[in-house]
Design a protein around this motif. Sequence first.
Motif, short mmCIF file in Angstrom:
data_model
loop_
_atom_site.label_atom_id
_atom_site.label_comp_id
_atom_site.label_asym_id
_atom_site.label_seq_id
_atom_site.Cartn_x
_atom_site.Cartn_y
_atom_site.Cartn_z
N MET A 1 1.66 -1.02 -0.03
CA MET A 1 -0.31 0.10 0.04
C MET A 1 0.51 1.29 0.22
SD MET A 1 -3.01 0.69 2.52
CE MET A 1 -2.41 0.91 3.66
N ARG A 2 0.92 2.07 -0.76
CA ARG A 2 1.57 3.43 -1.55
C ARG A 2 0.96 4.49 -1.19
NH1 ARG A 2 3.62 3.59 -7.05
NH2 ARG A 2 1.53 2.43 -7.42
N ILE A 3 0.76 5.85 -0.30
CA ILE A 3 0.25 6.85 0.66
C ILE A 3 0.62 8.11 0.13
CG2 ILE A 3 -0.77 8.52 2.35
CD1 ILE A 3 -1.20 5.57 3.46
N ALA A 4 0.56 8.73 -0.35
CA ALA A 4 1.07 9.77 -1.14
C ALA A 4 -0.23 11.29 -0.81
CB ALA A 4 0.87 9.98 -2.48
N ARG A 5 0.65 12.46 -1.15
CA ARG A 5 0.31 13.70 -1.41
C ARG A 5 0.42 14.73 -2.78
NH1 ARG A 5 2.94 17.37 1.52
NH2 ARG A 5 1.10 18.45 1.69
N TRP A 6 0.02 15.04 -3.77
CA TRP A 6 0.06 15.71 -4.60
C TRP A 6 -0.87 16.56 -5.18
CZ3 TRP A 6 -3.17 10.97 -3.66
CH2 TRP A 6 -3.86 11.29 -3.79
N ALA A 7 -0.26 17.86 -5.89
CA ALA A 7 -0.99 19.13 -6.50
C ALA A 7 -1.10 18.43 -7.91
CB ALA A 7 0.17 19.73 -5.94
N VAL A 8 -1.89 19.39 -8.33
CA VAL A 8 -2.55 19.28 -9.80
C VAL A 8 -3.45 20.85 -9.56
CG1 VAL A 8 -4.13 19.00 -11.63
CG2 VAL A 8 -3.18 16.69 -10.02
N GLY A 9 -2.65 21.73 -10.20
CA GLY A 9 -2.52 22.95 -10.19
C GLY A 9 -2.21 23.21 -8.37
N GLY A 10 -3.33 24.23 -8.23
CA GLY A 10 -2.82 24.52 -7.16
C GLY A 10 -3.88 23.92 -5.83
N THR A 11 -4.06 22.60 -6.64
CA THR A 11 -5.20 22.34 -5.58
C THR A 11 -4.28 20.30 -5.33
OG1 THR A 11 -7.23 22.86 -6.71
CG2 THR A 11 -7.29 20.54 -4.80
N VAL A 12 -4.03 20.57 -3.96
CA VAL A 12 -3.68 19.45 -2.84
C VAL A 12 -4.31 19.14 -2.04
CG1 VAL A 12 -1.75 18.89 -1.17
CG2 VAL A 12 -1.13 20.85 -2.59
N SER A 13 -3.99 17.66 -3.17
CA SER A 13 -4.85 16.23 -2.49
C SER A 13 -3.61 14.56 -1.59
CB SER A 13 -5.33 15.22 -3.40
OG SER A 13 -6.27 16.38 -4.37
N GLY A 15 -4.34 10.65 -0.95
CA GLY A 15 -4.67 9.55 -0.74
C GLY A 15 -3.89 8.90 -0.77
N PHE A 16 -4.08 7.69 -1.90
CA PHE A 16 -3.85 6.29 -1.81
C PHE A 16 -3.40 6.42 -3.36
CE2 PHE A 16 -6.98 4.58 0.85
CZ PHE A 16 -6.11 4.47 2.24
N VAL A 17 -1.97 5.44 -3.62
CA VAL A 17 -1.13 5.40 -5.60
C VAL A 17 -1.86 3.81 -5.50
CG1 VAL A 17 0.66 4.85 -6.48
CG2 VAL A 17 0.11 6.90 -4.33
N ILE A 23 -5.52 7.86 -6.25
CA ILE A 23 -7.53 8.33 -5.32
C ILE A 23 -6.85 8.93 -4.39
CG2 ILE A 23 -9.16 7.09 -4.52
CD1 ILE A 23 -7.87 4.78 -6.29
N PRO A 24 -7.99 9.80 -4.19
CA PRO A 24 -7.44 10.97 -2.62
C PRO A 24 -8.76 9.56 -1.57
CG PRO A 24 -8.72 12.18 -4.78
CD PRO A 24 -8.86 10.75 -5.12
N PHE A 25 -8.67 10.43 -0.98
CA PHE A 25 -8.99 9.94 0.97
C PHE A 25 -10.59 10.76 0.84
CE2 PHE A 25 -4.91 10.03 2.30
CZ PHE A 25 -4.52 8.44 2.97
#
Length: 328
Positions: A1-13, A15-17, A23-25
Amino acid sequence: MRIARWAVGGTVSEGFVVGENVIPFPERRTVADVLASGLEAAHGLHDAVAGGLRPDDAHVALAAVRLLAPLVPATIRDFVAFEEHVEGVSAAVDGKSEVVPEWYQAPTFYFTNPHTVIGTEDELSPPACERLDFELELAAVIGAGPSSTGANLRSNEADAHIFGYTIMNDWSARDIQSREMKVRLGPAKGKDFGTTLGPWIVTADELAPYVDPEGFLAVRAEVYVNGTLVGEDLVSNMGWTFAELVAYASRNSRVVPGDVLGSGTVGNGGCLAELWGRRGILEPRPLQRGDVVRMVVEGIGEIVNTVGEAVAASPVRAARKTSRARMR
């Protein structure tokens, strides 16, 4: 199981990889929330989210996001757990290759800055220095465990508090660090300008097949500069297991979910300073603007950073000299 934080544009999410998607929590949960709930609860959440994934579900391709550091650390303790690293760096510092007896007595660590953490693909902004260096490490991430306080843990208890692992680059300005440590304190400004964590947290159970009979993680770690392999080692060459590091950190203290504990730099070229000490010359040369540092750890993945332009600091006034006989 992989857990991450990421950004698309200015939005931070957060969740899981899952495969090649992120996929956001649900319910706007954060990595901090998941760490505080513990590994078993995280698996239940993962199964509920990933198990029900449909082609029309809201998920994003991993290639389309910018990965951030996988957590906002509560604290960062960085150990020095590799004998070969200590031996090589001591030669670079004072010209004498040795491991002091005190190193063997207990695992030593320092606290570094959780506010200057960067993620993979981020550009490093180093201080103006002459000997910029990397440090290849593996780091344990603490989650909820059987002890509600996280204090004075035994090593068998401490192991259950390790939620997972991430790759760590403890960037170092060696000339600044050397000056500071002559005052018998530090490192401080020679370190706290940047630490890379990433690319994600891999849960401890995923790495269980790599654990050797003595409890060490036998995963291969490599570092490349501009595509050239500079250092490689097995993480199982540590002097103490991660559980022992966690237990020591909790001694007369506490570890809590969100704490990060670095292994310290691996041997066999895990940093440039070790090689400088063994060779007696600055070869390979210190890092410069535009250099690309890539770290790969078996079972986890890789982090990549480019060295950016040095940040000029304001001058520091020399301390005034005072008379010890001065009236108080």
